[in-house]
Design a protein around this motif. Structure first.
Motif, mmCIF file in Angstrom:
data_model
loop_
_atom_site.group_PDB
_atom_site.id
_atom_site.type_symbol
_atom_site.label_atom_id
_atom_site.label_comp_id
_atom_site.label_asym_id
_atom_site.label_seq_id
_atom_site.Cartn_x
_atom_site.Cartn_y
_atom_site.Cartn_z
ATOM 1 N N ILE A 1 0.840 -1.187 0.000
ATOM 2 C CA ILE A 1 0.000 0.000 0.000
ATOM 3 C C ILE A 1 0.881 1.245 0.000
ATOM 4 O O ILE A 1 2.098 1.158 0.187
ATOM 5 C CB ILE A 1 -0.940 0.027 1.223
ATOM 6 N N THR A 2 0.275 2.402 -0.221
ATOM 7 C CA THR A 2 1.019 3.659 -0.211
ATOM 8 C C THR A 2 1.052 4.237 1.200
ATOM 9 O O THR A 2 0.291 3.825 2.088
ATOM 10 C CB THR A 2 0.371 4.688 -1.142
ATOM 11 N N GLY A 3 1.922 5.244 1.390
ATOM 12 C CA GLY A 3 1.971 5.927 2.676
ATOM 13 C C GLY A 3 0.652 6.607 2.998
ATOM 14 O O GLY A 3 0.203 6.619 4.146
ATOM 15 N N GLY A 4 0.024 7.178 1.974
ATOM 16 C CA GLY A 4 -1.263 7.826 2.175
ATOM 17 C C GLY A 4 -2.337 6.838 2.605
ATOM 18 O O GLY A 4 -3.157 7.132 3.486
ATOM 19 N N GLN A 5 -2.329 5.662 2.005
ATOM 20 C CA GLN A 5 -3.291 4.637 2.404
ATOM 21 C C GLN A 5 -3.040 4.187 3.841
ATOM 22 O O GLN A 5 -3.984 3.925 4.591
ATOM 23 C CB GLN A 5 -3.208 3.437 1.457
ATOM 24 N N LEU A 6 -1.772 4.115 4.222
ATOM 25 C CA LEU A 6 -1.441 3.735 5.592
ATOM 26 C C LEU A 6 -2.017 4.732 6.586
ATOM 27 O O LEU A 6 -2.585 4.353 7.615
ATOM 28 C CB LEU A 6 0.075 3.639 5.760
ATOM 29 N N LEU A 7 -1.897 6.028 6.268
ATOM 30 C CA LEU A 7 -2.465 7.049 7.148
ATOM 31 C C LEU A 7 -3.983 6.928 7.222
ATOM 32 O O LEU A 7 -4.583 7.079 8.284
ATOM 33 C CB LEU A 7 -2.064 8.441 6.652
ATOM 34 N N ASP A 8 -4.608 6.634 6.082
ATOM 35 C CA ASP A 8 -6.070 6.472 6.069
ATOM 36 C C ASP A 8 -6.505 5.285 6.920
ATOM 37 O O ASP A 8 -7.591 5.286 7.507
ATOM 38 C CB ASP A 8 -6.571 6.290 4.634
ATOM 39 N N LEU A 9 -5.647 4.265 6.957
ATOM 40 C CA LEU A 9 -5.988 3.053 7.704
ATOM 41 C C LEU A 9 -5.639 3.151 9.193
ATOM 42 O O LEU A 9 -6.025 2.277 9.972
ATOM 43 C CB LEU A 9 -5.254 1.850 7.116
ATOM 44 N N ALA A 10 -4.915 4.198 9.575
ATOM 45 C CA ALA A 10 -4.431 4.308 10.950
ATOM 46 C C ALA A 10 -5.541 4.196 11.998
ATOM 47 O O ALA A 10 -5.388 3.467 12.987
ATOM 48 C CB ALA A 10 -3.650 5.613 11.128
ATOM 49 N N PRO A 11 -6.684 4.887 11.834
ATOM 50 C CA PRO A 11 -7.743 4.738 12.861
ATOM 51 C C PRO A 11 -8.240 3.298 12.978
ATOM 52 O O PRO A 11 -8.458 2.798 14.092
ATOM 53 C CB PRO A 11 -8.848 5.670 12.352
ATOM 54 N N ALA A 12 -8.418 2.626 11.839
ATOM 55 C CA ALA A 12 -8.880 1.241 11.876
ATOM 56 C C ALA A 12 -7.822 0.337 12.510
ATOM 57 O O ALA A 12 -8.149 -0.608 13.239
ATOM 58 C CB ALA A 12 -9.223 0.761 10.474
ATOM 59 N N MET A 13 -6.546 0.620 12.230
ATOM 60 C CA MET A 13 -5.473 -0.183 12.813
ATOM 61 C C MET A 13 -5.431 -0.006 14.325
ATOM 62 O O MET A 13 -5.264 -0.975 15.075
ATOM 63 C CB MET A 13 -4.131 0.205 12.187
#
Length: 212
Positions: free
Chosen positions: A190-202
């Motif tokens: 995944i991209t860094g941006g996607q990682l940030l988007d997923l942070a709350p779910a993580m």
């Protein structure tokens, strides 16, 4: 030169104007602008054929085999292809509603430029599959096995990878509003941006409380 995923080179095809039948062979045929609503082609074999502009509402393709075949601009509200096998197939600019294809086996398949409301690939096997310029309402990959699968310029409302096994799955070209099965993303890029988007779910998945 490496063969493009889903690429087919078809000879001159014979026009087909009949009805689909179970366990039939459709080799070297072109099915064009036909209304095939409600017809059954379970356990049928499509080899080196082209399906263009056809209506496939409620068509049954259970356990069917498709190889070196193109589907272009076909339409269906519902389509059943449970336990089917797809080899070197292109699915281009198709407009599909609910597609049920759980338990299917897809190898060297390309989805291009189409829209699918719900694609059920539970417990399916996908190897060397490309999805490009697609819009998918829900992509259900629960329990599926994915190897070398890539998304290019795709929009997904919901992606469900619960209990899926991912190996070299490239999600960098996918926009997804909802993700289920976060714990099963191992093997994806995944991209860094996607990682940030997923942070709350993580954080929620790990039981973390984030403050500040």
């Amino acid at each position: 030169m490496k063969k493009r995923v889903g690429a087919t080179v078809l000879p001159e095809l014979e026009h087909f104007a009949g009805e689909l039948e179970p366990e039939a062979d459709y080799d070297g045929l072109e099915l064009r602008d036909l209304d095939l609503t409600g017809q059954t082609a379970e356990n049928a074999r499509f080899l080196g054929s082209r399906i263009v502009g056809c209506v496939l509402d409620d068509v049954a393709l259970g356990r069917a085999q498709l190889a070196d075949t193109e589907l272009t601009e076909v339409r269906a509200h519902t389509l059943s292809a449970v336990d089917s096998a797809w080899r070197d197939v292109t699915i281009d600019r198709c407009r599909l509603g609910a597609v049920t294809a759980y338990g299917s086996d897809l190898a060297r398949v390309r989805f291009s430029g189409g829209k699918i409301d719900y694609l059920n690939l539970r417990d399916a096997t996908l190897k060397d599959v490309v999805l490009e310029d697609c819009t998918i309402g829900e992509l259900d990959l629960v329990g599926a096995r994915l190897t070398r699968v890539s998304f290019e310029r795709c929009r997904l409302a919901v992606l469900d990878v619960t209990r899926a096994a991912l190996d070299r799955v490239d999600l960098r070209g996918a926009e997804f509003a909802g993700l289920r099965g976060l714990a099963h993303l191992r093997g994806a890029t995944i991209t860094g941006g996607q990682l940030l988007d997923l942070a709350p779910a993580m954080a929620d998945n790990l039981g973390l409380t984030v403050t500040g």
